[in-house]
Write a protein that holds these residues in place. Sequence first.
Motif, PDB file in Angstrom:
ATOM      1  N   ILE A 307       5.640   9.455   4.361  1.00 18.91           N
ATOM      2  CA  ILE A 307       4.973   8.504   5.268  1.00 18.91           C
ATOM      3  C   ILE A 307       3.975   7.650   4.493  1.00 18.91           C
ATOM      4  N   ARG A 308       3.209   8.270   3.604  1.00 24.59           N
ATOM      5  CA  ARG A 308       2.240   7.491   2.814  1.00 24.59           C
ATOM      6  C   ARG A 308       2.955   6.471   1.923  1.00 24.59           C
ATOM      7  N   SER A 309       4.083   6.868   1.349  1.00 24.26           N
ATOM      8  CA  SER A 309       4.842   5.925   0.517  1.00 24.26           C
ATOM      9  C   SER A 309       5.345   4.754   1.349  1.00 24.26           C
ATOM     10  N   LEU A 317       2.120   2.354  10.166  1.00 22.05           N
ATOM     11  CA  LEU A 317       1.966   3.804  10.182  1.00 22.05           C
ATOM     12  C   LEU A 317       2.763   4.455  11.306  1.00 22.05           C
ATOM     13  N   ASP A 318       2.645   3.941  12.534  1.00 24.78           N
ATOM     14  CA  ASP A 318       3.356   4.549  13.662  1.00 24.78           C
ATOM     15  C   ASP A 318       4.866   4.470  13.483  1.00 24.78           C
ATOM     16  N   SER A 319       5.348   3.379  12.918  1.00 25.47           N
ATOM     17  CA  SER A 319       6.795   3.250  12.679  1.00 25.47           C
ATOM     18  C   SER A 319       7.262   4.287  11.661  1.00 25.47           C
ATOM     19  N   ALA A 320       6.470   4.490  10.629  1.00 23.21           N
ATOM     20  CA  ALA A 320       6.831   5.489   9.615  1.00 23.21           C
ATOM     21  C   ALA A 320       6.852   6.888  10.211  1.00 23.21           C
ATOM     22  N   LYS A 321       5.866   7.181  11.065  1.00 18.05           N
ATOM     23  CA  LYS A 321       5.840   8.498  11.713  1.00 18.05           C
ATOM     24  C   LYS A 321       7.060   8.694  12.607  1.00 18.05           C
ATOM     25  N   ASP A 333       2.604  15.186  16.546  1.00 18.88           N
ATOM     26  CA  ASP A 333       1.244  15.582  16.161  1.00 18.88           C
ATOM     27  C   ASP A 333       1.195  16.274  14.793  1.00 18.88           C
ATOM     28  N   TRP A 334       2.357  16.548  14.195  1.00 18.03           N
ATOM     29  CA  TRP A 334       2.362  17.038  12.814  1.00 18.03           C
ATOM     30  C   TRP A 334       1.677  16.044  11.878  1.00 18.03           C
ATOM     31  N   PHE A 335       1.708  14.775  12.268  1.00 16.10           N
ATOM     32  CA  PHE A 335       1.271  13.725  11.359  1.00 16.10           C
ATOM     33  C   PHE A 335      -0.102  13.158  11.724  1.00 16.10           C
ATOM     34  N   ASP A 336      -0.855  13.883  12.515  1.00 15.03           N
ATOM     35  CA  ASP A 336      -2.158  13.372  12.953  1.00 15.03           C
ATOM     36  C   ASP A 336      -3.099  13.087  11.782  1.00 15.03           C
ATOM     37  N   ASP A 337      -3.083  13.964  10.770  1.00 20.03           N
ATOM     38  CA  ASP A 337      -4.057  13.822   9.680  1.00 20.03           C
ATOM     39  C   ASP A 337      -3.449  13.214   8.422  1.00 20.03           C
ATOM     40  N   VAL A 338      -2.255  12.618   8.547  1.00 23.67           N
ATOM     41  CA  VAL A 338      -1.534  12.180   7.359  1.00 23.67           C
ATOM     42  C   VAL A 338      -2.311  11.166   6.521  1.00 23.67           C
ATOM     43  N   MET A 339      -3.135  10.331   7.175  1.00 25.62           N
ATOM     44  CA  MET A 339      -3.854   9.293   6.437  1.00 25.62           C
ATOM     45  C   MET A 339      -5.361   9.536   6.370  1.00 25.62           C
ATOM     46  N   ILE A 344      -5.472  13.365   2.271  1.00 26.01           N
ATOM     47  CA  ILE A 344      -4.998  12.689   1.058  1.00 26.01           C
ATOM     48  C   ILE A 344      -5.595  13.347  -0.183  1.00 26.01           C
ATOM     49  N   ALA A 345      -6.883  13.668  -0.128  1.00 22.50           N
ATOM     50  CA  ALA A 345      -7.550  14.299  -1.274  1.00 22.50           C
ATOM     51  C   ALA A 345      -6.971  15.680  -1.558  1.00 22.50           C
ATOM     52  N   ALA A 346      -6.720  16.463  -0.497  1.00 23.34           N
ATOM     53  CA  ALA A 346      -6.185  17.818  -0.681  1.00 23.34           C
ATOM     54  C   ALA A 346      -4.805  17.771  -1.334  1.00 23.34           C
ATOM     55  N   ASP A 347      -3.962  16.847  -0.868  1.00 18.93           N
ATOM     56  CA  ASP A 347      -2.621  16.739  -1.451  1.00 18.93           C
ATOM     57  C   ASP A 347      -2.686  16.230  -2.884  1.00 18.93           C
ATOM     58  N   SER A 348      -3.611  15.317  -3.147  1.00 21.66           N
ATOM     59  CA  SER A 348      -3.754  14.789  -4.498  1.00 21.66           C
ATOM     60  C   SER A 348      -4.180  15.888  -5.471  1.00 21.66           C
TER      61      SER A 348
END
Length: 730
Positions: A307-309, A317-321, A333-339, A344-348
Amino acid sequence: MKFSKICPVVVAMALGCAVSALAASRGFAIFVDSLSNSKVAPELAMYAESVKGQGLAPEIVVIGEGIKPDSIRSIIRTMSQRKTAPIEGMVFVGDIPIPMLLDAQHFSSAFKVVQSPKNLERSACPSDRFYDDLELKFDYVCQDEKKPGLYYYSLRPDSPQRVAPTLYSGRIKSMDFYGKDKYENLRDYLKKVVRVKQQGDKLDNMLYFSGQGYNSESAVARIDEKLGHLEQFPWMRGQSQALTYLDHKHNTFTKYLLMSQMQRPDLSLALLHHHGSPKQEYINRYPDPRSTKDQLEAANRFFRSKIRSAVDRGTPLDSAKMYYVRNFDVPFDWFDDVMTPASIAADSIYDDQLDLHIYDFGKYKPNARVVMLDACFNGAFNNPEYIAGGYIFGDGDCVVAIANSVNSLQDKWCDKNIGLLGLGMRVGNFVKYNPYLESHVIGDPTFAFMPKDTLGYDLNASLNAPVGFWKKQLASSPYPAVRSLSIEKLVEAGEMNAAGLLDTFKTSDSYLVRLAAMMLLSRQPGQEFVEVIKLGLNDGYELIRRFSAVFAGKNGSPELLPAVVKAYSNELKGERVNFQLQMAMPLFDYDALIAELEAQRPYKYAYDEADMMNKAKESIADRFSSKKYEKEVEMLKSAKPDVREMKAFVRQMRNNPLHPSVDELLAYIDTCDNDELRVSLVEALGWFNYSYRAPQIAARLKDVSKDEKFSAKVRSEAAKSAARLGSPVE
């Protein structure tokens, strides 16, 4: 210290008094740019004295501004051919001009980019084979406008078409790093290498590591690799933890354990198999899920990344979700915190810990005296910073990194002769006898471990010994690494022919000796080569089986079909062997493969023979036979083939020599109406050097090289390809 002018901007200094410096029978050249020399002269003199202590006559050659690699090469040639103390090797200290080689990709193990004048740096391979292989011939192209230290050269058609270095070489190219400028780092390195040499270390402990995705992550490959290392270093059999293996699957973030192992003060040698880039070692992939929680976490991480890519590419964003909600049936709601910044910091941070980065050096202080980076681009010294430089310029005791300047093949004998390091061979000589266009010594090439055993001779001096010496070593040396080198020396001297190599392969109980015999036979691919491939596909050593699978595809003789089908039906030969067999089989005729499968009935003892046979036939028809290329071969015969598709097909032939279609490929040289494509085709035919049809191809290419109806570019490329196939144009 005596000075003598060689040319207006190059000065050579023979160290010590004139007599003592040249008393040694062999010399060694230290090339340094004038600015680096002014910054590190005392340390450079100390380093030269350490070289002198190894029995070599060192000379410092100071290179001024504006000197091209051609001029340096001329100096090297003169120094190597003189009667008194001819040099056996050299090192390039500081900012010595870097040759960037074009039209020489067949000298590399895997470098096969499309050359473009718009991006010369990407098209060329940074390689000091320009300096150390004095038989090669090049034409000067240009100097890089943005990076003036890079000089481009094109391999000439009348050059030898195989790398065989005359000398050995190394690079000590410093960089601004560790909070210090490059000259301070260079001073510290020179002091370190002198100190480490004085320690007189023996090669007692070795670590080998396998990163994610390497060699198909084959457990069989790694198990047999240990057997090979114990032949290379037989003294490690009886010592606890002398030979240590670490796999990337050991931890989620294995780089920390790897760095801890590499910091062991007793570690002599490390061989690191992994993927890489100029500033990164790729250690881990995302871990295999072991529980439902792991699976959910892995899925979430995957979706967040995608989704970030998509958002980065401009997708709302909504279209990607919604795309992933619809296509994978997951809750929105899986994607609530995606951005969110926290997510982002945790995944990085998570992703950063999967790999080893150049900025990890500093706190990371590798102590393995010699590190071999069996990876792509880790030795790309045309960049301001590069991983191999991180290894040698730090505070640890690492003084040499053997690394690749461009991408590197996974399936190559990267550690050929490595056991000789334990017997006192200089690192430079080790790489000299296993040369690829991309392989380089980063650090001091004269570095050598103290011999583990009293051999009764100096291994480095003996490289120029007469044939009788090597016959004796082959007959009586207890070390397989020495016997392997002996075979190579006897072949070079014309004292062992193909029949002798095949007999050695059949009779030797050493994995390394058999492998050496096979690799030497690959240089003269006649009937003995076909026979060794047949035997090798069923050898007890995984690397021999793997190379046999590679060579089966490269050779393509119909005589190999029974052995290929038999090996293909045995999935337990190792994952990487299976992979290479599947790559080789499309280079054999479909009908012949099916006929051999039915004649052999290799699954007659299987639980369900009919099912296994049907699956094998389907796989051969779909992917693993010449049927894979039927469309492209038919296109060769058409009046107006699609040029773009034909270019892609022709480029595939460099890795996949399609032996059943040689007649069509040769005919297309005449019918092709696109000269650029014709040049590519003629170049691709030069990659059929192992093919059983190589003589036929070479004969046609020689004719093309002399036929005025073809353009000068086509004739030139045809001459080069004919020479690569063992038939140089007179």
